[in-house]
Design a protein around this motif. Sequence first.
Motif, PDB file in Angstrom:
ATOM      1  N   THR A 149      92.662  80.436  48.752  1.00  0.00           N
ATOM      2  CA  THR A 149      93.193  79.119  48.463  1.00  0.00           C
ATOM      3  C   THR A 149      92.617  78.062  49.121  1.00  0.00           C
ATOM      4  OG1 THR A 149      94.642  79.497  50.295  1.00  0.00           O
ATOM      5  CG2 THR A 149      95.405  80.318  48.252  1.00  0.00           C
ATOM      6  N   TRP A 150      91.850  78.015  50.145  1.00  0.00           N
ATOM      7  CA  TRP A 150      91.121  76.846  51.034  1.00  0.00           C
ATOM      8  C   TRP A 150      90.309  76.214  49.724  1.00  0.00           C
ATOM      9  CZ3 TRP A 150      86.190  75.324  51.785  1.00  0.00           C
ATOM     10  CH2 TRP A 150      85.992  74.405  52.891  1.00  0.00           C
ATOM     11  N   TRP A 151      89.676  76.930  49.114  1.00  0.00           N
ATOM     12  CA  TRP A 151      88.549  76.160  48.251  1.00  0.00           C
ATOM     13  C   TRP A 151      89.359  75.296  47.173  1.00  0.00           C
ATOM     14  CZ3 TRP A 151      83.761  76.414  49.369  1.00  0.00           C
ATOM     15  CH2 TRP A 151      83.312  77.483  50.293  1.00  0.00           C
ATOM     16  N   PHE A 152      90.787  75.805  46.792  1.00  0.00           N
ATOM     17  CA  PHE A 152      91.301  74.616  46.028  1.00  0.00           C
ATOM     18  C   PHE A 152      92.337  73.565  46.783  1.00  0.00           C
ATOM     19  CE2 PHE A 152      91.043  78.731  43.742  1.00  0.00           C
ATOM     20  CZ  PHE A 152      90.328  78.317  42.581  1.00  0.00           C
ATOM     21  N   THR A 153      92.891  74.053  48.090  1.00  0.00           N
ATOM     22  CA  THR A 153      93.471  73.195  48.536  1.00  0.00           C
ATOM     23  C   THR A 153      93.054  72.141  49.413  1.00  0.00           C
ATOM     24  OG1 THR A 153      93.912  74.561  50.720  1.00  0.00           O
ATOM     25  CG2 THR A 153      95.470  74.792  48.744  1.00  0.00           C
ATOM     26  N   LEU A 156      88.677  71.229  46.659  1.00  0.00           N
ATOM     27  CA  LEU A 156      88.859  70.495  45.684  1.00  0.00           C
ATOM     28  C   LEU A 156      89.896  69.472  45.615  1.00  0.00           C
ATOM     29  CD1 LEU A 156      88.257  70.426  42.597  1.00  0.00           C
ATOM     30  CD2 LEU A 156      89.702  72.099  42.055  1.00  0.00           C
ATOM     31  N   ALA A 157      91.072  69.839  46.046  1.00  0.00           N
ATOM     32  CA  ALA A 157      92.133  68.827  46.154  1.00  0.00           C
ATOM     33  C   ALA A 157      91.830  67.811  47.356  1.00  0.00           C
ATOM     34  CB  ALA A 157      93.430  69.644  46.370  1.00  0.00           C
ATOM     35  N   ALA A 158      91.444  68.202  48.502  1.00  0.00           N
ATOM     36  CA  ALA A 158      91.363  67.163  49.427  1.00  0.00           C
ATOM     37  C   ALA A 158      89.934  66.274  49.183  1.00  0.00           C
ATOM     38  CB  ALA A 158      91.501  67.495  50.595  1.00  0.00           C
ATOM     39  N   GLY A 159      89.203  67.005  48.717  1.00  0.00           N
ATOM     40  CA  GLY A 159      87.630  66.399  48.406  1.00  0.00           C
ATOM     41  C   GLY A 159      87.433  65.920  47.218  1.00  0.00           C
ATOM     42  N   VAL A 160      88.112  65.993  46.064  1.00  0.00           N
ATOM     43  CA  VAL A 160      88.138  65.354  44.712  1.00  0.00           C
ATOM     44  C   VAL A 160      89.187  64.942  44.535  1.00  0.00           C
ATOM     45  CG1 VAL A 160      87.025  65.515  42.408  1.00  0.00           C
ATOM     46  CG2 VAL A 160      86.106  66.966  44.434  1.00  0.00           C
ATOM     47  N   VAL A 161      90.326  65.791  44.142  1.00  0.00           N
ATOM     48  CA  VAL A 161      91.533  65.140  43.491  1.00  0.00           C
ATOM     49  C   VAL A 161      92.133  64.026  44.545  1.00  0.00           C
ATOM     50  CG1 VAL A 161      93.741  65.660  42.757  1.00  0.00           C
ATOM     51  CG2 VAL A 161      92.089  67.126  42.454  1.00  0.00           C
ATOM     52  N   GLY A 162      92.403  64.183  45.564  1.00  0.00           N
ATOM     53  CA  GLY A 162      93.063  63.242  46.505  1.00  0.00           C
ATOM     54  C   GLY A 162      92.370  61.756  46.519  1.00  0.00           C
ATOM     55  N   PRO A 163      90.816  61.791  46.767  1.00  0.00           N
ATOM     56  CA  PRO A 163      90.260  60.435  46.735  1.00  0.00           C
ATOM     57  C   PRO A 163      90.427  59.867  45.314  1.00  0.00           C
ATOM     58  CG  PRO A 163      88.858  62.280  47.504  1.00  0.00           C
ATOM     59  CD  PRO A 163      90.161  62.740  47.222  1.00  0.00           C
ATOM     60  N   VAL A 164      90.411  60.511  44.315  1.00  0.00           N
ATOM     61  CA  VAL A 164      90.606  59.813  42.883  1.00  0.00           C
ATOM     62  C   VAL A 164      92.124  59.375  42.869  1.00  0.00           C
ATOM     63  CG1 VAL A 164      90.840  60.098  40.376  1.00  0.00           C
ATOM     64  CG2 VAL A 164      88.993  61.287  41.909  1.00  0.00           C
ATOM     65  N   ILE A 165      92.918  59.874  43.021  1.00  0.00           N
ATOM     66  CA  ILE A 165      94.334  59.345  43.065  1.00  0.00           C
ATOM     67  C   ILE A 165      94.516  58.351  44.020  1.00  0.00           C
ATOM     68  CG2 ILE A 165      96.815  59.839  43.542  1.00  0.00           C
ATOM     69  CD1 ILE A 165      96.105  62.988  42.466  1.00  0.00           C
ATOM     70  N   GLU A 166      94.020  58.385  45.239  1.00  0.00           N
ATOM     71  CA  GLU A 166      94.222  57.111  46.343  1.00  0.00           C
ATOM     72  C   GLU A 166      93.424  56.071  45.941  1.00  0.00           C
ATOM     73  OE1 GLU A 166      93.193  59.163  49.867  1.00  0.00           O
ATOM     74  OE2 GLU A 166      94.742  60.270  50.105  1.00  0.00           O
ATOM     75  N   GLU A 167      92.250  56.284  45.523  1.00  0.00           N
ATOM     76  CA  GLU A 167      91.672  54.975  44.983  1.00  0.00           C
ATOM     77  C   GLU A 167      92.178  54.274  43.782  1.00  0.00           C
ATOM     78  OE1 GLU A 167      89.259  53.409  46.595  1.00  0.00           O
ATOM     79  OE2 GLU A 167      89.508  55.016  48.211  1.00  0.00           O
ATOM     80  N   PHE A 168      92.823  55.046  42.848  1.00  0.00           N
ATOM     81  CA  PHE A 168      93.394  54.367  41.613  1.00  0.00           C
ATOM     82  C   PHE A 168      94.854  53.756  42.404  1.00  0.00           C
ATOM     83  CE2 PHE A 168      90.042  55.863  39.058  1.00  0.00           C
ATOM     84  CZ  PHE A 168      90.178  55.421  37.707  1.00  0.00           C
ATOM     85  N   PHE A 169      95.273  54.511  43.275  1.00  0.00           N
ATOM     86  CA  PHE A 169      96.716  53.752  43.432  1.00  0.00           C
ATOM     87  C   PHE A 169      96.432  52.376  44.715  1.00  0.00           C
ATOM     88  CE2 PHE A 169     100.094  53.087  46.694  1.00  0.00           C
ATOM     89  CZ  PHE A 169     101.037  53.012  45.739  1.00  0.00           C
ATOM     90  N   ALA A 251      81.753  65.417  52.278  1.00  0.00           N
ATOM     91  CA  ALA A 251      81.067  65.579  53.621  1.00  0.00           C
ATOM     92  C   ALA A 251      81.757  66.053  54.938  1.00  0.00           C
ATOM     93  CB  ALA A 251      80.606  64.329  54.204  1.00  0.00           C
ATOM     94  N   GLY A 252      83.290  65.741  54.748  1.00  0.00           N
ATOM     95  CA  GLY A 252      83.940  66.315  55.970  1.00  0.00           C
ATOM     96  C   GLY A 252      84.380  67.839  55.614  1.00  0.00           C
ATOM     97  N   VAL A 253      84.332  68.141  54.282  1.00  0.00           N
ATOM     98  CA  VAL A 253      84.285  69.477  53.999  1.00  0.00           C
ATOM     99  C   VAL A 253      82.957  70.406  54.444  1.00  0.00           C
ATOM    100  CG1 VAL A 253      84.750  71.300  52.001  1.00  0.00           C
ATOM    101  CG2 VAL A 253      86.149  69.067  51.960  1.00  0.00           C
TER     102      VAL A 253
END
Length: 263
Positions: A149-153, A156-169, A251-253
Amino acid sequence: MHTHPSEPVLAPVAAEEPGRTSGRRRRRTDWREGGATVRTWREMLLAWAVLGLGAGVLAGYLVVTLQPTAAWAGWAATGLLWLGMLVPIVIALRRSRPAGLLRFRVSDVLLGIGFGAILRLCQGLIQQAVTGEAAFPGMVLMDGRLPVTWWFTDALAAGVVGPVIEEFFFRVVLLVAMYTVLRRPAGHVVAGLAALLVSSAVFVVVHLVDGSLGADAVLSIGLVGVVCALLVLVTGRIWPAVLAHIVYNLAGVGLVLIGTFAA
């Protein structure tokens, strides 16, 4: 010679003023100049942003409070927060798409990679200055492996999904709406500075909700917010900021993986 009565008399044609085309307004290609594409990105959109973010934070807080020991509580809270951000993003982009903001150029990749790497380097330097050490983060392995689950939570989620949502908001909805509201009464410079400070401050506050960040992390997150806001204001495009944020998080990941398996 006399003009025949049946012949029409032609009126002189007025010369067209330079810069004007048949009475039509010039179509703006940059949202920073104003125009129809940001006309509805004003106070009401800011209200939607506050409402969506507040609802997401509150819903996440309730989940963590009601299920403090549940392993899924943290990620459920994060998911609700992202959902609260997505609502004003969808509302904004359904209204219109600010001219040039979503335009992509190859140089955006170079800007994203370069600034993302610099931000991660600065994070290490800040950590070293504040705490006296810049150790690699690590995780506890299960049977010598990371949880699936780490690879998703995290990856993927923290490394890619989160930045996209946060930047668009933060850098699309919040920054552009704030800039649009202030551009005419305050001017471009003041509007840009206010949009930068407000979007970056809210960005930091949202990351402080769980109260688990140290001073070095707060400074690093603030720097990410300021740099990403500057990238949008200077280029007029969102993708350099999105890519810089993704590179910074990935890079953090990578550092987590190095700290886990090299320890």
